[in-house]
Design an enzyme around this catalytic site. Structure first.
Site, short mmCIF file in Angstrom:
data_model
loop_
_atom_site.label_atom_id
_atom_site.label_comp_id
_atom_site.label_asym_id
_atom_site.label_seq_id
_atom_site.Cartn_x
_atom_site.Cartn_y
_atom_site.Cartn_z
N ALA A 83 0.83 -1.20 0.00
CA ALA A 83 0.00 0.00 0.00
C ALA A 83 0.87 1.25 0.00
O ALA A 83 2.04 1.21 0.37
CB ALA A 83 -0.91 0.00 1.22
N ASP A 84 0.25 2.34 -0.40
CA ASP A 84 0.89 3.65 -0.35
C ASP A 84 -0.17 4.67 0.05
O ASP A 84 -1.23 4.73 -0.58
CB ASP A 84 1.50 4.03 -1.71
CG ASP A 84 2.27 5.34 -1.63
OD1 ASP A 84 3.22 5.41 -0.82
OD2 ASP A 84 1.93 6.28 -2.36
N THR A 85 0.10 5.44 1.09
CA THR A 85 -0.86 6.41 1.61
C THR A 85 -0.32 7.82 1.46
O THR A 85 0.85 8.08 1.77
CB THR A 85 -1.17 6.13 3.09
OG1 THR A 85 -1.70 4.80 3.21
CG2 THR A 85 -2.17 7.12 3.66
#
EC number: 3.6.1.9
Length: 193
Positions: free
Chosen positions: A74-76
């Protein structure tokens, strides 16, 4: 059907804690990929691409573990006033980010990717967060904890100082922490059918 082991391509302690809530077996591995935004791509395209790059790197680095696992990454990022707020590089940047969020609403976007054999799923979840105004002394106290420096937008909604200034949230709380659990779980279930 039994859920395969998850290979979490992240060293984020928050993502590990969140994934543990699902009570499924997982292993966290470290991957280092550039998290660079491409100007010509949309925000959604960027966070989904970055998440997929992390998953593919995990597959490359850990071929034995990934051969029978679902790889999750994931990347936030935080978006505010059209600007992308990633992890601050120092106290001044953290202060500027946190001051810009005070008394306002911003969006938290998490792109995530799942790879399982030849199957691939990428998506993005968005949550809107509103903060009450926070006095500068409270912002400085929070910065002094060191907590802002490994978080997009320079804050963790779960951190007690910051949590006390959240006046509203629209969407998945866990997305703001770093992983939209319900969306990820639904995608995992579809992959193993």
């Amino acid at each position: 059907m039994r859920t395969p082991n998850i290979l979490l391509a992240s060293q984020s302690p928050r993502r590990r804690e969140l994934l543990a809530l699902l009570a499924i077996p997982f292993t966290a591995v470290r991957v280092d990929t550039p998290e660079q935004f491409e100007c010509a791509a949309s925000l959604e395209e960027n966070v989904r691409r970055i998440a997929e790059e992390k998953a593919r790197e995990a597959r490359r680095l850990y071929p034995e573990e990934s051969s029978s696992s679902i790889i999750l990454s994931a990347d936030t990022v935080v978006e505010h006033d059209g600007l992308i707020l990633q992890k601050p590089q120092g106290e001044e940047e953290a202060l500027a980010m946190l001051q810009s969020l005070q008394g306002r609403t911003h969006s938290v976007h998490t792109g995530y990717a799942l790879l399982y054999g030849e199957r691939k799923h990428t998506a993005m979840a968005t949550t809107r967060v509103t903060f009450n105004a926070m006095p500068k002394r409270e912002i400085m106290r929070y910065i002094a904890t060191g907590s802002p420096f490994d978080k997009a937008g320079a804050y963790g909604i779960q951190d007690p100082v910051m949590a006390s200034y959240v006046s509203g949230i629209e969407g998945c709380y866990y997305n703001v922490v770093g992983l939209p659990l319900s969306a990820v779980w639904a995608a995992i279930q579809k992959m193993v059918v």
